[in-house]
Design a protein around this motif. Structure first.
Motif, mmCIF file in Angstrom:
data_model
loop_
_atom_site.group_PDB
_atom_site.id
_atom_site.type_symbol
_atom_site.label_atom_id
_atom_site.label_comp_id
_atom_site.label_asym_id
_atom_site.label_seq_id
_atom_site.Cartn_x
_atom_site.Cartn_y
_atom_site.Cartn_z
ATOM 1 N N ASN A 244 36.200 5.569 53.084
ATOM 2 C CA ASN A 244 35.426 5.253 51.882
ATOM 3 C C ASN A 244 36.262 5.401 50.605
ATOM 4 O OD1 ASN A 244 35.405 8.038 52.220
ATOM 5 N ND2 ASN A 244 33.325 8.287 51.458
ATOM 6 N N THR A 245 37.241 6.298 50.622
ATOM 7 C CA THR A 245 38.161 6.437 49.493
ATOM 8 C C THR A 245 39.011 5.181 49.360
ATOM 9 O OG1 THR A 245 38.253 8.833 49.818
ATOM 10 C CG2 THR A 245 40.041 7.839 48.539
ATOM 11 N N LEU A 246 39.564 4.738 50.475
ATOM 12 C CA LEU A 246 40.381 3.521 50.467
ATOM 13 C C LEU A 246 39.542 2.294 50.124
ATOM 14 C CD1 LEU A 246 42.590 4.278 53.579
ATOM 15 C CD2 LEU A 246 43.287 4.362 51.172
ATOM 16 N N ASP A 247 38.281 2.267 50.572
ATOM 17 C CA ASP A 247 37.390 1.150 50.240
ATOM 18 C C ASP A 247 37.162 1.046 48.736
ATOM 19 O OD1 ASP A 247 37.163 0.416 52.894
ATOM 20 O OD2 ASP A 247 35.189 1.342 53.178
ATOM 21 N N PHE A 248 36.974 2.188 48.074
ATOM 22 C CA PHE A 248 36.755 2.162 46.620
ATOM 23 C C PHE A 248 38.008 1.691 45.895
ATOM 24 C CE2 PHE A 248 36.622 4.012 42.361
ATOM 25 C CZ PHE A 248 35.428 3.462 41.902
ATOM 26 N N ILE A 249 39.156 2.184 46.320
ATOM 27 C CA ILE A 249 40.422 1.750 45.713
ATOM 28 C C ILE A 249 40.578 0.241 45.884
ATOM 29 C CG2 ILE A 249 42.945 1.913 45.913
ATOM 30 C CD1 ILE A 249 42.467 4.906 46.689
ATOM 31 N N SER A 250 40.243 -0.245 47.062
ATOM 32 C CA SER A 250 40.324 -1.675 47.348
ATOM 33 C C SER A 250 39.309 -2.473 46.523
ATOM 34 C CB SER A 250 40.095 -1.909 48.840
ATOM 35 O OG SER A 250 40.135 -3.274 49.139
ATOM 36 N N LEU A 251 38.098 -1.955 46.367
ATOM 37 C CA LEU A 251 37.064 -2.629 45.589
ATOM 38 C C LEU A 251 37.536 -2.896 44.164
ATOM 39 C CD1 LEU A 251 34.102 -3.623 45.291
ATOM 40 C CD2 LEU A 251 33.525 -1.262 44.674
ATOM 41 N N LEU A 252 38.262 -1.938 43.595
ATOM 42 C CA LEU A 252 38.799 -2.098 42.242
ATOM 43 C C LEU A 252 40.102 -2.891 42.226
ATOM 44 C CD1 LEU A 252 38.245 1.405 40.601
ATOM 45 C CD2 LEU A 252 36.815 -0.637 40.426
ATOM 46 N N ASP A 253 40.590 -3.264 43.421
ATOM 47 C CA ASP A 253 41.886 -3.925 43.550
ATOM 48 C C ASP A 253 42.965 -3.108 42.846
ATOM 49 O OD1 ASP A 253 43.655 -5.880 44.451
ATOM 50 O OD2 ASP A 253 43.424 -7.091 42.636
ATOM 51 N N ALA A 254 42.899 -1.787 43.066
ATOM 52 C CA ALA A 254 43.818 -0.849 42.423
ATOM 53 C C ALA A 254 45.039 -0.608 43.305
ATOM 54 C CB ALA A 254 43.104 0.476 42.160
ATOM 55 N N LYS A 255 46.117 -0.224 42.664
ATOM 56 C CA LYS A 255 47.320 0.188 43.384
ATOM 57 C C LYS A 255 47.167 1.663 43.733
ATOM 58 C CE LYS A 255 50.190 -2.929 40.690
ATOM 59 N NZ LYS A 255 51.276 -3.034 39.717
ATOM 60 N N LEU A 256 47.795 2.073 44.820
ATOM 61 C CA LEU A 256 47.815 3.476 45.221
ATOM 62 C C LEU A 256 49.270 3.894 45.355
ATOM 63 C CD1 LEU A 256 46.480 6.099 46.259
ATOM 64 C CD2 LEU A 256 46.518 5.080 48.542
ATOM 65 N N THR A 257 49.638 4.931 44.608
ATOM 66 C CA THR A 257 51.001 5.431 44.634
ATOM 67 C C THR A 257 50.969 6.898 45.040
ATOM 68 O OG1 THR A 257 51.631 3.961 42.836
ATOM 69 C CG2 THR A 257 53.088 5.810 43.259
ATOM 70 N N ILE A 258 51.796 7.263 46.021
ATOM 71 C CA ILE A 258 51.907 8.657 46.447
ATOM 72 C C ILE A 258 53.372 9.056 46.353
ATOM 73 C CG2 ILE A 258 51.584 10.313 48.318
ATOM 74 C CD1 ILE A 258 49.423 8.411 49.434
ATOM 75 N N GLU A 259 53.630 10.099 45.585
ATOM 76 C CA GLU A 259 54.997 10.597 45.412
ATOM 77 C C GLU A 259 55.027 12.057 45.829
ATOM 78 O OE1 GLU A 259 57.930 11.768 41.753
ATOM 79 O OE2 GLU A 259 56.764 9.939 41.540
ATOM 80 N N ILE A 260 55.944 12.388 46.721
ATOM 81 C CA ILE A 260 56.099 13.762 47.200
ATOM 82 C C ILE A 260 57.476 14.266 46.760
ATOM 83 C CG2 ILE A 260 56.127 15.284 49.196
ATOM 84 C CD1 ILE A 260 53.449 13.849 48.858
ATOM 85 N N ASP A 261 57.483 15.304 45.949
ATOM 86 C CA ASP A 261 58.727 15.943 45.534
ATOM 87 C C ASP A 261 58.782 17.307 46.197
ATOM 88 O OD1 ASP A 261 59.531 13.879 43.856
ATOM 89 O OD2 ASP A 261 58.401 14.681 42.165
ATOM 90 N N THR A 262 59.907 17.621 46.822
ATOM 91 C CA THR A 262 60.044 18.900 47.520
ATOM 92 C C THR A 262 61.090 19.776 46.859
ATOM 93 O OG1 THR A 262 61.656 17.968 49.049
ATOM 94 C CG2 THR A 262 59.352 17.931 49.735
ATOM 95 N N ASP A 263 60.934 21.057 47.077
ATOM 96 C CA ASP A 263 61.892 22.034 46.597
ATOM 97 C C ASP A 263 63.231 21.737 47.281
ATOM 98 O OD1 ASP A 263 63.269 24.225 45.704
ATOM 99 O OD2 ASP A 263 62.088 25.684 46.832
ATOM 100 N N THR A 264 64.273 21.538 46.512
ATOM 101 C CA THR A 264 65.561 21.149 47.094
ATOM 102 C C THR A 264 66.542 22.314 47.160
ATOM 103 O OG1 THR A 264 66.331 20.435 44.919
ATOM 104 C CG2 THR A 264 65.353 18.750 46.357
ATOM 105 N N ASP A 265 66.110 23.508 46.800
ATOM 106 C CA ASP A 265 67.000 24.658 46.898
ATOM 107 C C ASP A 265 67.347 24.959 48.353
ATOM 108 O OD1 ASP A 265 65.526 26.628 44.211
ATOM 109 O OD2 ASP A 265 66.885 24.918 44.178
ATOM 110 N N ILE A 266 68.598 25.140 48.640
ATOM 111 C CA ILE A 266 69.043 25.492 49.991
ATOM 112 C C ILE A 266 69.483 26.953 49.977
ATOM 113 C CG2 ILE A 266 70.721 25.028 51.803
ATOM 114 C CD1 ILE A 266 70.856 22.153 50.767
ATOM 115 N N TYR A 267 68.949 27.729 50.895
ATOM 116 C CA TYR A 267 69.254 29.165 50.926
ATOM 117 C C TYR A 267 70.468 29.438 51.745
ATOM 118 C CZ TYR A 267 64.619 29.404 49.008
ATOM 119 O OH TYR A 267 63.528 29.232 48.231
#
Length: 137
Positions: free
Chosen positions: A114-137
Motif C-alpha cells: 500500500n505504501t508503494l501503491d500510494f507512491i505510484s498513484l502520485l507518480d512519484a520517484k522513490l530514492t533510498i540512500e544508505i550511508d554507513t560508518d566507514t571507520d575501520i578499527y
C-alpha cells in the motif's frame, strides 16, 4: 558514539509555484520550502527549483515503511489536490529515504504494497540512500 539516523522526506518540486499557496490548499505546514533562485547562508548557488517538503527523523532503521507512512498519512486524503497541483504546475514528487548507519547495524529494508501503491498513484520517484560508518578499527 554516533547513532543511526533515518530521514524520510516528501518533496514537491517544480519551476514556478507558490509554496504558501500549496500550504493553504493542503492544510499542512511544510518542514522546509525553497523558492527558485533563492539563496541561504549555507549555499553558494541559488536554488534551481522551487520545493515544498515534509520531513521526519528517527533513530532507528527497523521500520522504514512505518516512518514513510507517517508522511503518507498526512498526504493521503489530499491526493486529489496533489494530482491537480502536479498537473497545473508541472510538478514532480519524490519520496526520499536517507539512512546514516553506524556500528555495523544490519537491517532489512522493505516497503509494504500500500505504501508503494500510494507512491505510484502520485507518480512519484522513490530514492533510498544508505550511508554507513566507514571507520575501520
Amino acid at each position: 558514539m554516533e547513532q543511526t539516523t533515518v530521514m524520510v522526506e516528501f518533496a514537491m518540486c517544480g519551476e514556478e509555484f507558490n509554496p504558501d499557496e500549496v500550504t493553504k490548499l493542503l492544510g499542512i505546514l511544510p518542514t522546509k520550502t525553497r523558492i527558485k533562485g533563492s539563496m541561504t547562508d549555507a549555499q553558494y548557488h541559488p536554488a534551481i527549483e522551487t520545493t515544498w517538503c515534509l520531513r521526519n527523523y528517527e533513530n532507528s532503521i527497523n521500520d522504514l515503511d512505518q516512518q514513510l507512512c507517517q508522511i503518507i498519512n498526512e498526504l493521503k486524503d489530499k491526493t486529489e489536490i496533489l494530482l491537480k497541483l502536479k498537473k497545473e504546475y508541472n510538478l514532480y514528487y519524490m519520496f526520499i529515504i536517507v539512512a546514516y548507519i553506524y556500528n555495523d547495524i544490519e537491517s532489512d529494508i522493505y516497503l509494504k504494497r500500500n505504501t508503494l501503491d500510494f507512491i505510484s498513484l502520485l507518480d512519484a520517484k522513490l530514492t533510498i540512500e544508505i550511508d554507513t560508518d566507514t571507520d575501520i578499527y
